[in-house]
Design a protein around this motif. Sequence first.
Motif, PDB file in Angstrom:
ATOM      1  N   ARG A  68     -35.109 -20.073  -1.698  1.00  0.00           N
ATOM      2  CA  ARG A  68     -33.838 -20.794  -1.693  1.00  0.00           C
ATOM      3  C   ARG A  68     -32.837 -20.117  -2.636  1.00  0.00           C
ATOM      4  N   VAL A  69     -31.559 -20.134  -2.233  1.00  0.00           N
ATOM      5  CA  VAL A  69     -30.511 -19.458  -2.999  1.00  0.00           C
ATOM      6  C   VAL A  69     -30.422 -20.001  -4.418  1.00  0.00           C
ATOM      7  N   GLU A  70     -30.414 -21.339  -4.559  1.00  0.00           N
ATOM      8  CA  GLU A  70     -30.265 -21.930  -5.887  1.00  0.00           C
ATOM      9  C   GLU A  70     -31.456 -21.597  -6.789  1.00  0.00           C
ATOM     10  N   ALA A  71     -32.640 -21.454  -6.178  1.00  0.00           N
ATOM     11  CA  ALA A  71     -33.829 -21.096  -6.958  1.00  0.00           C
ATOM     12  C   ALA A  71     -33.717 -19.662  -7.473  1.00  0.00           C
ATOM     13  N   GLN A  72     -33.222 -18.777  -6.627  1.00  0.00           N
ATOM     14  CA  GLN A  72     -33.043 -17.387  -7.052  1.00  0.00           C
ATOM     15  C   GLN A  72     -31.985 -17.277  -8.149  1.00  0.00           C
ATOM     16  N   ASN A  73     -30.895 -18.003  -7.966  1.00  0.00           N
ATOM     17  CA  ASN A  73     -29.827 -17.954  -8.973  1.00  0.00           C
ATOM     18  C   ASN A  73     -30.317 -18.401 -10.343  1.00  0.00           C
ATOM     19  N   SER A  94     -38.937  -9.740   3.853  1.00  0.00           N
ATOM     20  CA  SER A  94     -37.730  -8.968   4.139  1.00  0.00           C
ATOM     21  C   SER A  94     -36.890  -8.833   2.878  1.00  0.00           C
ATOM     22  N   LYS A  95     -36.196  -7.700   2.752  1.00  0.00           N
ATOM     23  CA  LYS A  95     -35.291  -7.531   1.620  1.00  0.00           C
ATOM     24  C   LYS A  95     -34.188  -8.582   1.651  1.00  0.00           C
ATOM     25  N   ASN A  96     -33.817  -8.987   2.862  1.00  0.00           N
ATOM     26  CA  ASN A  96     -32.749  -9.976   3.005  1.00  0.00           C
ATOM     27  C   ASN A  96     -33.164 -11.366   2.537  1.00  0.00           C
ATOM     28  N   ALA A  97     -34.454 -11.541   2.254  1.00  0.00           N
ATOM     29  CA  ALA A  97     -34.915 -12.824   1.716  1.00  0.00           C
ATOM     30  C   ALA A  97     -34.433 -13.011   0.284  1.00  0.00           C
ATOM     31  N   PHE A  98     -34.012 -11.906  -0.349  1.00  0.00           N
ATOM     32  CA  PHE A  98     -33.595 -11.948  -1.750  1.00  0.00           C
ATOM     33  C   PHE A  98     -32.096 -11.674  -1.872  1.00  0.00           C
ATOM     34  N   LEU A  99     -31.462 -12.357  -2.801  1.00  0.00           N
ATOM     35  CA  LEU A  99     -30.037 -12.160  -3.044  1.00  0.00           C
ATOM     36  C   LEU A  99     -29.768 -10.741  -3.552  1.00  0.00           C
ATOM     37  N   PRO A 100     -28.597 -10.186  -3.239  1.00  0.00           N
ATOM     38  CA  PRO A 100     -28.245  -8.859  -3.768  1.00  0.00           C
ATOM     39  C   PRO A 100     -28.337  -8.795  -5.291  1.00  0.00           C
TER      40      PRO A 100
END
Length: 206
Positions: A68-73, A94-100
Amino acid sequence: MIIVNSKIVITSNLEKLREKLVNEIDSKLTKEFICDEFKIDDAKAVTAEAYIAEEGVKHIIVLANVYRVEAQNSLLKLLEEPPRNIVFILIGKSKNAFLPTIRSRMSIEIDDVVPLRVDLDIDLLKMQTDEMFSFIKRYKSAKKEELRAIVQELLKQSISSGSINFNESELDMFEKSLALVNLNTRSQTILANLLLLIYHARGRES
């Protein structure tokens, strides 16, 4: 082996890679966070674990199908400035699973796990009950990956034979068998059901 730098590892086979890493890392200080969807509560648990001081290098393995985006942030600062002796290994499909912003903080590896191939050594068109029993006995201690490969190979050889015709519900049995493998169902149960299914489907008109 001690991995010294945090990294992202991309693979098509999450569980196989996890097993490989656990076997390779020579450290008793390895913590795993495995989930289908990595959420904010999971990120908080990872953060809490990272700040538990250890004298040796501690590897924190995070594996999920979805991040999830908020978890990565919430992990950005932690990944940029990890505590002393903490190494993160994030595993995804996938690399796209992770935020830039996550990808920019960690090295990325691609781990192409080669699917296990098995030689069934049984003639599905001619097998009799004694051969079926021998086959089941031979693979009674098969591990997950091998058993999964056997189920897939049974289906492949049955279809390619041209003389074994399954109806829709029987084809579903193979899909259900793969699910049972993941649930640690005994190999004897899975293989007996599939061999009997194949036995009765032989010579049936499509």
